[in-house]
Design a protein around this motif. Sequence first.
Motif, short mmCIF file in Angstrom:
data_model
loop_
_atom_site.label_atom_id
_atom_site.label_comp_id
_atom_site.label_asym_id
_atom_site.label_seq_id
_atom_site.Cartn_x
_atom_site.Cartn_y
_atom_site.Cartn_z
N THR A 149 -43.24 11.07 -65.36
CA THR A 149 -42.54 11.88 -64.37
C THR A 149 -43.52 12.35 -63.31
OG1 THR A 149 -40.87 12.62 -65.98
CG2 THR A 149 -41.20 13.98 -64.01
N ARG A 150 -43.22 12.02 -62.06
CA ARG A 150 -44.10 12.40 -60.95
C ARG A 150 -43.84 13.85 -60.54
NH1 ARG A 150 -46.72 9.53 -56.93
NH2 ARG A 150 -47.16 8.15 -58.70
N VAL A 151 -44.90 14.63 -60.49
CA VAL A 151 -44.84 15.99 -59.97
C VAL A 151 -45.92 16.15 -58.92
CG1 VAL A 151 -43.93 16.92 -62.15
CG2 VAL A 151 -46.38 16.99 -61.72
N ARG A 152 -45.65 16.98 -57.94
CA ARG A 152 -46.59 17.24 -56.86
C ARG A 152 -47.05 18.67 -56.96
NH1 ARG A 152 -43.54 15.76 -53.36
NH2 ARG A 152 -44.16 13.59 -53.62
N GLY A 153 -48.32 18.88 -57.26
CA GLY A 153 -48.85 20.21 -57.46
C GLY A 153 -49.61 20.71 -56.25
N CYS A 154 -49.41 21.98 -55.90
CA CYS A 154 -50.11 22.57 -54.78
C CYS A 154 -50.19 24.08 -54.97
CB CYS A 154 -49.44 22.22 -53.46
SG CYS A 154 -47.66 22.49 -53.43
N GLY A 155 -51.05 24.70 -54.19
CA GLY A 155 -51.27 26.13 -54.33
C GLY A 155 -52.47 26.41 -55.20
N PRO A 156 -52.87 27.67 -55.32
CA PRO A 156 -54.07 28.03 -56.10
C PRO A 156 -53.93 27.61 -57.56
CG PRO A 156 -52.77 29.98 -55.56
CD PRO A 156 -52.20 28.87 -54.76
N VAL A 157 -54.96 26.96 -58.09
CA VAL A 157 -54.89 26.40 -59.44
C VAL A 157 -54.73 27.48 -60.50
CG1 VAL A 157 -56.13 24.30 -58.85
CG2 VAL A 157 -57.42 26.32 -59.56
N ASP A 158 -55.15 28.70 -60.20
CA ASP A 158 -55.02 29.77 -61.18
C ASP A 158 -53.78 30.63 -60.93
OD1 ASP A 158 -55.94 30.84 -58.80
OD2 ASP A 158 -57.37 32.23 -59.74
N GLY A 159 -52.95 30.25 -59.98
CA GLY A 159 -51.75 31.01 -59.69
C GLY A 159 -50.67 30.80 -60.74
N PRO A 160 -49.80 31.78 -60.95
CA PRO A 160 -48.68 31.60 -61.89
C PRO A 160 -47.86 30.38 -61.50
CG PRO A 160 -48.86 33.89 -61.18
CD PRO A 160 -49.78 33.10 -60.31
N PRO A 161 -47.56 29.48 -62.45
CA PRO A 161 -46.90 28.23 -62.10
C PRO A 161 -45.39 28.34 -61.92
CG PRO A 161 -47.46 28.24 -64.43
CD PRO A 161 -48.03 29.50 -63.86
N ILE A 162 -44.90 27.65 -60.90
CA ILE A 162 -43.46 27.51 -60.64
C ILE A 162 -43.14 26.02 -60.64
CG2 ILE A 162 -41.57 27.85 -59.02
CD1 ILE A 162 -43.06 30.25 -57.89
#
Length: 290
Positions: free
Chosen positions: A41-54
């Motif tokens: 499953t392809r996901v695109r991750g962005c934003g601060p790596v230590d930020g709470p995940p959405i």
Amino acid sequence: MLGEFTDKKAEERFFAVYDEILRKWPVPAVELDIETRFGPTRVRGCGPVDGPPIVLLSGGMGTSLSWYPHIAELAVRHRVYAVDSLGEPGRSIQTASVESTEDCADWLTEVVEGVLAETGHEKVYLAGVSRGGWLALNLATRSTARIAGVVAIEAAGFGVIGRSFIWWSLREIFRWFLPRWLLRLVASGDPDVRHTVRPLLFAALKYKQQLPEMHLFSDDELAAIDVPTRIVVGERSVIHDARAVAARLASLNPHIEVEVVPKTTHGLSLEKPDLVTARILEAARHAAAT
């Protein structure tokens, strides 16, 4: 049965459009393929790596790209993962059939586990539109062990989808061909977004989906959700009676908050994109505080 394009030409056309729209992604991102028993499953991750995940789940055939107008603001403080849902057109590759709502929940559980392994966090926040909202709620009714909270925008699962939805869809698609100046007069939201995603939607029509029907949630299922959940519905929705949904849930589960947005339809995320972004951020903050 597995989802697939009608032919190679249709597939190439879809991914040419996909890659063109991807250039509009507003922030740096990494592409990840999370292995599940139904396929990567392809996901695109962005934003601060230590930020709470959405984790963001799109409406049917919308792909992760449908979230591009929301990403810049969501990714300021959160690590955001936009998903190409398995069994739909996109960069995910289905290798096993998804035959039941339980399979849908199992697939999303594995995606969530993959995201958590990448972030090191214990829980994620799920946000979904239409079918994506149904996917999020479908998992939350079964297990919230790895879920901090849910926001579902115009989610399916609260009414039978029939002719009203078909006629609404046809009218909405017609609008997408109007010039931008006229579209601004007859529809809420940014006309550029509709014009941007229009070719992707039409290219996606050449994809043959093989997915189970989205079942209607029972009272027992909804009462079982034990994390903060916000359900946002359009007052003029064509997939359910918004006021009836709000009335039903008011006394059913104290963890669920329902908002009826005046003068909006099933296209709420297009009509009120700033509201959708704000509700996701508000709900994520509330979940983090509980």
